[in-house]
Enzyme design. Structure first.
Site, mmCIF file in Angstrom:
data_model
loop_
_atom_site.group_PDB
_atom_site.id
_atom_site.type_symbol
_atom_site.label_atom_id
_atom_site.label_comp_id
_atom_site.label_asym_id
_atom_site.label_seq_id
_atom_site.Cartn_x
_atom_site.Cartn_y
_atom_site.Cartn_z
ATOM 1 N N LYS A 13 0.662 -1.348 -0.019
ATOM 2 C CA LYS A 13 -0.103 0.419 0.229
ATOM 3 C C LYS A 13 0.981 1.612 -0.053
ATOM 4 O O LYS A 13 0.526 2.338 -0.822
ATOM 5 C CB LYS A 13 -0.587 -0.146 1.005
ATOM 6 C CG LYS A 13 -1.739 -1.077 1.412
ATOM 7 C CD LYS A 13 -2.658 -1.234 2.534
ATOM 8 C CE LYS A 13 -2.404 -1.413 3.966
ATOM 9 N NZ LYS A 13 -1.486 -3.056 3.876
ATOM 10 N N ARG A 87 -9.774 0.420 9.017
ATOM 11 C CA ARG A 87 -9.069 -0.644 9.188
ATOM 12 C C ARG A 87 -10.565 -1.422 10.104
ATOM 13 O O ARG A 87 -9.856 -2.734 10.085
ATOM 14 C CB ARG A 87 -7.921 0.014 10.152
ATOM 15 C CG ARG A 87 -6.459 -1.604 9.688
ATOM 16 C CD ARG A 87 -5.694 -0.765 11.070
ATOM 17 N NE ARG A 87 -3.984 -1.241 9.667
ATOM 18 C CZ ARG A 87 -3.149 -1.249 10.007
ATOM 19 N NH1 ARG A 87 -3.905 0.461 9.047
ATOM 20 N NH2 ARG A 87 -2.514 -1.286 9.999
ATOM 21 N N ARG A 126 11.478 -5.572 4.772
ATOM 22 C CA ARG A 126 11.119 -4.031 4.818
ATOM 23 C C ARG A 126 12.411 -3.155 5.792
ATOM 24 O O ARG A 126 12.408 -3.834 6.707
ATOM 25 C CB ARG A 126 9.964 -3.771 4.950
ATOM 26 C CG ARG A 126 9.634 -2.062 4.929
ATOM 27 C CD ARG A 126 8.301 -1.929 4.692
ATOM 28 N NE ARG A 126 7.839 -2.606 6.044
ATOM 29 C CZ ARG A 126 6.076 -2.363 6.148
ATOM 30 N NH1 ARG A 126 5.498 -1.646 5.673
ATOM 31 N NH2 ARG A 126 4.781 -2.338 7.758
ATOM 32 N N ARG A 159 11.327 -1.079 10.865
ATOM 33 C CA ARG A 159 9.870 -0.962 11.808
ATOM 34 C C ARG A 159 10.047 -1.562 12.949
ATOM 35 O O ARG A 159 10.311 -3.120 12.777
ATOM 36 C CB ARG A 159 8.681 -0.917 11.132
ATOM 37 C CG ARG A 159 9.101 0.320 10.083
ATOM 38 C CD ARG A 159 7.639 0.046 9.395
ATOM 39 N NE ARG A 159 6.627 -0.389 10.089
ATOM 40 C CZ ARG A 159 4.956 -0.007 9.252
ATOM 41 N NH1 ARG A 159 5.357 0.502 7.934
ATOM 42 N NH2 ARG A 159 4.131 -1.312 9.677
ATOM 43 N N ARG A 170 0.378 -9.109 13.613
ATOM 44 C CA ARG A 170 -0.817 -7.992 12.685
ATOM 45 C C ARG A 170 -1.706 -9.167 11.662
ATOM 46 O O ARG A 170 -2.539 -8.277 11.305
ATOM 47 C CB ARG A 170 0.667 -7.164 12.118
ATOM 48 C CG ARG A 170 1.289 -6.154 13.181
ATOM 49 C CD ARG A 170 2.545 -5.566 11.930
ATOM 50 N NE ARG A 170 2.539 -4.869 11.079
ATOM 51 C CZ ARG A 170 3.073 -4.513 10.583
ATOM 52 N NH1 ARG A 170 4.967 -5.128 10.402
ATOM 53 N NH2 ARG A 170 3.274 -4.515 9.283
HETATM 54 P P1 AP5 Z 1 5.300 -1.601 2.214
HETATM 55 O O1 AP5 Z 1 4.087 -0.701 0.358
HETATM 56 O O2 AP5 Z 1 5.548 -0.565 3.232
HETATM 57 O O3 AP5 Z 1 3.871 -2.910 2.374
HETATM 58 P P2 AP5 Z 1 2.480 -1.804 3.151
HETATM 59 O O4 AP5 Z 1 1.390 -2.483 3.010
HETATM 60 O O5 AP5 Z 1 1.947 -0.227 2.876
HETATM 61 O O6 AP5 Z 1 2.673 -2.190 4.325
HETATM 62 P P3 AP5 Z 1 2.892 -1.820 6.272
HETATM 63 O O7 AP5 Z 1 3.079 -2.820 6.826
HETATM 64 O O8 AP5 Z 1 2.633 -0.245 6.120
HETATM 65 O O9 AP5 Z 1 0.932 -2.510 6.719
HETATM 66 P P4 AP5 Z 1 0.121 -1.836 7.228
HETATM 67 O O10 AP5 Z 1 -1.459 -1.590 7.430
HETATM 68 O O11 AP5 Z 1 -0.044 -2.981 8.160
HETATM 69 O O12 AP5 Z 1 0.568 -1.003 8.294
HETATM 70 P P5 AP5 Z 1 0.811 0.631 8.788
HETATM 71 O O13 AP5 Z 1 1.604 1.870 8.151
HETATM 72 O O14 AP5 Z 1 -0.651 1.012 8.081
HETATM 73 O O15 AP5 Z 1 6.142 -2.836 1.357
HETATM 74 C C1 AP5 Z 1 6.486 -3.646 2.520
HETATM 75 C C2 AP5 Z 1 7.694 -4.161 2.030
HETATM 76 O O16 AP5 Z 1 7.237 -5.458 0.203
HETATM 77 C C3 AP5 Z 1 8.992 -3.047 0.997
HETATM 78 O O17 AP5 Z 1 9.696 -3.684 1.878
HETATM 79 C C4 AP5 Z 1 8.336 -2.994 -0.138
HETATM 80 O O18 AP5 Z 1 9.628 -2.743 -0.401
HETATM 81 C C5 AP5 Z 1 8.232 -4.462 -0.523
HETATM 82 N N1 AP5 Z 1 7.032 -4.411 -1.877
HETATM 83 C C6 AP5 Z 1 6.289 -3.533 -1.991
HETATM 84 N N2 AP5 Z 1 5.314 -3.647 -3.220
HETATM 85 C C7 AP5 Z 1 6.619 -4.898 -3.821
HETATM 86 C C8 AP5 Z 1 6.198 -5.831 -4.973
HETATM 87 N N3 AP5 Z 1 5.333 -5.996 -5.389
HETATM 88 N N4 AP5 Z 1 7.250 -6.264 -5.217
HETATM 89 C C9 AP5 Z 1 7.900 -6.784 -4.275
HETATM 90 N N5 AP5 Z 1 8.772 -6.371 -2.908
HETATM 91 C C10 AP5 Z 1 7.645 -5.068 -2.475
HETATM 92 O O19 AP5 Z 1 0.406 1.121 10.588
HETATM 93 C C11 AP5 Z 1 1.198 0.377 11.339
HETATM 94 C C12 AP5 Z 1 0.282 -0.198 12.665
HETATM 95 O O20 AP5 Z 1 0.072 1.390 12.961
HETATM 96 C C13 AP5 Z 1 -0.689 -0.911 12.851
HETATM 97 O O21 AP5 Z 1 -0.347 -2.441 13.088
HETATM 98 C C14 AP5 Z 1 -1.820 -0.499 14.348
HETATM 99 O O22 AP5 Z 1 -0.956 -1.051 15.361
HETATM 100 C C15 AP5 Z 1 -1.446 1.272 13.562
HETATM 101 N N6 AP5 Z 1 -2.309 1.543 12.811
HETATM 102 C C16 AP5 Z 1 -2.145 2.773 11.183
HETATM 103 N N7 AP5 Z 1 -3.763 2.582 11.170
HETATM 104 C C17 AP5 Z 1 -4.668 2.608 12.008
HETATM 105 C C18 AP5 Z 1 -6.049 2.824 12.116
HETATM 106 N N8 AP5 Z 1 -6.602 3.212 11.033
HETATM 107 N N9 AP5 Z 1 -6.503 2.047 13.508
HETATM 108 C C19 AP5 Z 1 -6.145 1.496 13.692
HETATM 109 N N10 AP5 Z 1 -4.527 1.601 14.171
HETATM 110 C C20 AP5 Z 1 -3.917 2.119 13.130
#
Ligand code: AP5
Length: 220
Positions: A13, A87, A126, A159, A170
């Site tokens: 994402k 979420r 990552r 991270r 997660r």
């Molecule tokens: P990346 O693009 O970083 O993946 P992502 O889908 O953004 O993954 P996240 O882990 O950031 O999502 P998440 O939803 O768990 O975390 P968030 O920050 O929202 O890609 C991942 C890796 O793969 C990278 O190294 C990239 O280079 C590689 N990659 C990407 N695409 C690729 C491809 N096509 N091929 C090969 N490699 C690839 O949330 C974190 C925490 O915040 C949550 O756990 C929660 O505690 C809190 N939080 C956030 N939002 C909320 C909410 N709405 N409500 C409550 N708590 C929340």
């Protein structure tokens, strides 16, 4: 064109949002990034959020919703990508209310589909720039100089929630809370599913085919 981009942790994402910002001039509203900035700035919100994020749990809804509400007020008509919000169903209902209040609408909720076998490898590998948030991967996309961001020279780190034991939690939280959003948005006629496998450019080509070249239309 305003979209919700959702999918499991590691689906890409953040990676796809960054390409949409660069190439389609959209605003990226990522609740994960907002929390990480607050943690870095050592604010009260950051300290509170950290206690949930480090365990892989969701930050309480009322905190997250009011944070997003403030961000929506800063859009000034820009097209946007909501990444990581909503979420769960309760957040999705709150989003509907906030959008109505601000006379904005979501054109599509795009689900990035990636099998769980791929997610763990993406997440454990990552690395992220502490200063500008640029994303790297130890084998797929390493920085040119180890530990240093290609874009801004900032420190590239792992991270705290990308440790294997937290990743498992997660993924469970995602299955239980976020997966039901597929049915939620399908029922509203907004769900678009995009295959998130393959390299980031191939995924972007698929995403662009859905969004349209100008970022203005949705092809279903
Ligand atoms: P990346 O693009 O970083 O993946 P992502 O889908 O953004 O993954 P996240 O882990 O950031 O999502 P998440 O939803 O768990 O975390 P968030 O920050 O929202 O890609 C991942 C890796 O793969 C990278 O190294 C990239 O280079 C590689 N990659 C990407 N695409 C690729 C491809 N096509 N091929 C090969 N490699 C690839 O949330 C974190 C925490 O915040 C949550 O756990 C929660 O505690 C809190 N939080 C956030 N939002 C909320 C909410 N709405 N409500 C409550 N708590 C929340």
């Amino acid at each position: 064109m305003n979209i919700v981009l959702f999918g499991p942790p590691g689906a890409g994402k953040g990676t796809q949002s960054s390409l949409l910002v660069q190439r389609k001039n959209m605003r990226h509203l990522s609740t994960g990034d907002m929390f990480r900035r607050a943690i870095e700035a050592k604010t009260a919100l950051g300290q509170m959020a950290k206690s949930f994020i480090d365990k892989g749990e969701l930050v309480p809804d009322h905190v997250t919703v009011s944070m997003v509400e403030n961000e929506l007020k800063t859009l000034e008509g820009s097209s946007f990508i909501l990444d990581g919000f909503p979420r769960n169903i309760s957040q999705a209902d709150s989003l509907e209310e906030m959008l109505k209040k601000n006379a904005i609408s979501i054109d599509a909720a795009i689900f990035l589909e990636v099998p769980s076998s791929v997610l763990e490898e993406r997440l454990t590998g990552r690395r992220v720039c502490k200063s500008c948030g640029a994303l790297y991967h130890v084998s797929e996309k390493p920085p040119k100089v180890a530990g240093t961001c290609d874009r801004c020279g900032g420190e590239v780190y792992q991270r705290s929630d990308d440790r294997a034991e937290v990743i498992r939690g997660r993924l469970e939280v995602y299955e239980k809370n976020t997966m039901p959003l597929k049915s939620y948005y399908r029922a509203k006629g907004k769900l678009v599913e995009v295959n998130g496998q393959g390299d980031a450019e191939s995924v972007f080509v698929r995403l662009s085919a859905v969004i349209g070249s100008s970022g203005q239309s949705i092809k279903r």
